[in-house]
Design a protein around this motif. Sequence first.
Motif, short mmCIF file in Angstrom:
data_model
loop_
_atom_site.label_atom_id
_atom_site.label_comp_id
_atom_site.label_asym_id
_atom_site.label_seq_id
_atom_site.Cartn_x
_atom_site.Cartn_y
_atom_site.Cartn_z
N GLU A 203 -38.36 -70.15 63.86
CA GLU A 203 -39.17 -69.84 62.67
C GLU A 203 -38.40 -68.99 61.68
OE1 GLU A 203 -43.46 -67.78 61.50
OE2 GLU A 203 -42.76 -67.82 63.58
N TYR A 204 -37.68 -67.99 62.16
CA TYR A 204 -36.91 -67.12 61.28
C TYR A 204 -35.71 -67.86 60.69
CZ TYR A 204 -39.62 -63.27 63.25
OH TYR A 204 -40.64 -62.44 63.64
N ASN A 205 -35.05 -68.68 61.50
CA ASN A 205 -33.87 -69.41 61.01
C ASN A 205 -34.22 -70.42 59.94
OD1 ASN A 205 -32.26 -68.02 62.76
ND2 ASN A 205 -32.06 -69.66 64.26
N SER A 206 -35.46 -70.88 59.92
CA SER A 206 -35.84 -71.94 58.99
C SER A 206 -36.54 -71.43 57.73
CB SER A 206 -36.75 -72.96 59.68
OG SER A 206 -37.94 -72.33 60.12
N SER A 207 -37.12 -70.22 57.77
CA SER A 207 -37.95 -69.82 56.64
C SER A 207 -37.62 -68.45 56.04
CB SER A 207 -39.43 -69.82 57.07
OG SER A 207 -39.64 -68.94 58.14
N TYR A 208 -36.78 -67.65 56.70
CA TYR A 208 -36.46 -66.32 56.18
C TYR A 208 -35.12 -66.32 55.45
CZ TYR A 208 -40.21 -63.40 58.03
OH TYR A 208 -41.43 -62.81 58.25
N VAL A 209 -35.10 -65.69 54.28
CA VAL A 209 -33.86 -65.49 53.54
C VAL A 209 -33.80 -64.02 53.11
CG1 VAL A 209 -33.73 -67.88 52.72
CG2 VAL A 209 -34.88 -66.15 51.32
N PHE A 210 -32.58 -63.52 52.92
CA PHE A 210 -32.38 -62.12 52.56
C PHE A 210 -31.65 -62.00 51.24
CE2 PHE A 210 -32.98 -62.16 57.10
CZ PHE A 210 -33.73 -61.04 57.34
N LEU A 211 -32.15 -61.10 50.38
CA LEU A 211 -31.53 -60.79 49.09
C LEU A 211 -31.15 -59.32 49.06
CD1 LEU A 211 -33.96 -62.51 46.52
CD2 LEU A 211 -31.78 -63.41 47.37
N PRO A 212 -30.14 -58.96 48.27
CA PRO A 212 -29.91 -57.53 48.03
C PRO A 212 -31.18 -56.91 47.44
CG PRO A 212 -28.06 -58.82 47.25
CD PRO A 212 -29.13 -59.80 47.61
N ILE A 213 -31.45 -55.67 47.76
CA ILE A 213 -32.73 -55.08 47.39
C ILE A 213 -32.92 -55.03 45.87
CG2 ILE A 213 -31.86 -52.68 47.40
CD1 ILE A 213 -34.62 -51.99 48.74
N SER A 214 -31.84 -54.83 45.12
CA SER A 214 -31.96 -54.81 43.66
C SER A 214 -32.32 -56.19 43.12
CB SER A 214 -30.66 -54.33 43.03
OG SER A 214 -29.58 -55.17 43.41
N ALA A 215 -31.74 -57.25 43.72
CA ALA A 215 -32.06 -58.62 43.29
C ALA A 215 -33.51 -58.97 43.61
CB ALA A 215 -31.11 -59.60 43.96
N ALA A 216 -33.99 -58.53 44.77
CA ALA A 216 -35.38 -58.80 45.15
C ALA A 216 -36.35 -58.05 44.23
CB ALA A 216 -35.60 -58.41 46.60
N GLN A 217 -36.00 -56.83 43.86
CA GLN A 217 -36.86 -56.05 42.96
C GLN A 217 -36.97 -56.75 41.60
OE1 GLN A 217 -34.72 -52.35 43.24
NE2 GLN A 217 -36.23 -51.42 44.62
N LYS A 218 -35.87 -57.28 41.12
CA LYS A 218 -35.91 -57.99 39.84
C LYS A 218 -36.71 -59.28 39.95
CE LYS A 218 -31.52 -56.20 38.03
NZ LYS A 218 -30.14 -56.55 37.61
N PHE A 219 -36.50 -60.01 41.05
CA PHE A 219 -37.17 -61.30 41.19
C PHE A 219 -38.69 -61.13 41.30
CE2 PHE A 219 -38.67 -64.94 43.71
CZ PHE A 219 -38.20 -65.99 42.92
N PHE A 220 -39.13 -60.11 42.06
CA PHE A 220 -40.56 -59.89 42.24
C PHE A 220 -41.14 -58.89 41.24
CE2 PHE A 220 -39.29 -61.22 46.61
CZ PHE A 220 -40.08 -62.36 46.68
N GLN A 221 -40.27 -58.39 40.33
CA GLN A 221 -40.68 -57.50 39.25
C GLN A 221 -41.39 -56.23 39.79
OE1 GLN A 221 -43.03 -59.94 36.59
NE2 GLN A 221 -41.22 -60.91 35.72
N ILE A 222 -40.74 -55.59 40.75
CA ILE A 222 -41.27 -54.36 41.32
C ILE A 222 -40.61 -53.13 40.71
CG2 ILE A 222 -41.69 -53.13 43.50
CD1 ILE A 222 -41.72 -55.66 44.97
N LYS A 223 -39.63 -53.34 39.88
CA LYS A 223 -38.88 -52.26 39.23
C LYS A 223 -38.19 -51.37 40.26
CE LYS A 223 -41.79 -52.25 35.09
NZ LYS A 223 -42.65 -51.44 34.20
#
Length: 420
Positions: A203-223
């Motif tokens: 399940e983890y190998n097929s559906s989980y991905v990791f981003l650098p925390i700054s990139a994830a903050q920008k993508f999800f607009q969490i500032k």
Amino acid sequence: MFGSFERMVAKRYLRARKGERFVSVIAIFSLIGIALGVGTLIVVMAVMNGFKDDLLGRILGLNGDLSVYGQMSYNGPQPITDYDRLALRMEKIPGVKTAIPFTEGQVLLSAGNYNSGGMVRGMSADGLKKLSVVSKSLTQDAFERFKGDDAIVIGKTLADRAGLGIGSKVTLISPQGSATVMGNIPRIKAYTVVGIFDSGMHEYNSSYVFLPISAAQKFFQIKDGVTGIQISTTDPAKVQKTTQVLISEFHDQNLRFLDWTQSNNAFFGAVQVEQNVMFLILTLIILVAAFNVISSLIMMVKDKTRDIAILRTMGASRGAIMRIFLMCGASVGVTGTVAGTVIGILFCQNIEHIRQGLQKLTGTNLFNPEVYYLEHLPAKLDWADVIQIVIMALALSLLATLYPSWKAARTDPVEGLRNE
């Protein structure tokens, strides 16, 4: 307890002579039944223990023993600000091993003709290193390139299905888009694969991905905030005690603490119930074999009526007769239990090799990771379970010999000789 005379007679009775083969055949089948029941029970309990421990280890290895979130609002959990300072304070709490800030959200993963739902987990390179379930399969080069706004680490199953490798592009599409004059537009961004991990869990190998925390903050607009902080403890079994310490220490921070016993309690409770039910069902195999012991001993007593009568007239006591047949039945139970224990332990120690051999022989997948979550068949021998199974098998075997032995001891020598 057993004299040399009694042992000699029991030994002779266990050796089949001409005309007595049928009784010995039943005894052999009883022995085989007990051995198969004990061996099967040991293997199943070991697999269930291994499945539970391996699954728990991988789930906690990726998600932590407990997670810290902001207070709920009508828009969902509030982001946690000043997370680096909070994480450092939490790591100083006794019982806390690591505290990793993370940002996560659901997305649609797209690469060429492949599309699938997935979960994005944003964290720093140092935080990713602390996740041993993921970091153990990544190279140092992957950690060095895990930075910026376009780096991504994906799972092995996702890479195989989508035909991706290092340097390939993966597009993330967030359902929570940006509001414009033309309506709500989903956020779409392409990232470059810098590492491929193998957690050992499908399940983890097929559906989980990791981003650098700054990139994830920008993508999800969490500032400048994060979704939460995941914490690993020195002893997951005592996570509730650690949670109470954290709650009292950070009671003024408007935080929520959710440990694994709360978030996965129903799942692991179902596994425990299944384990208990399997134990009861497989115990019936040993019980059936014990009834075969009763049948074989009753037939042996019936066949040896004249011998019992002669032994009684020669001075053998009822207790001696009872001990003779107790030894006959107990020999079958003890031999079957020992054989089953050895077979079960050897099977558990080589279970993965046996599975792979059977798969090659039959050409079928005997342990589908899409169904069982794990990508190999785990087995963990718990010696307490083994001892419990052995004691139960010996007890059932001994109890099975009591009635036939008592019946033999109650045989009237006069009636026995008269009938002959």
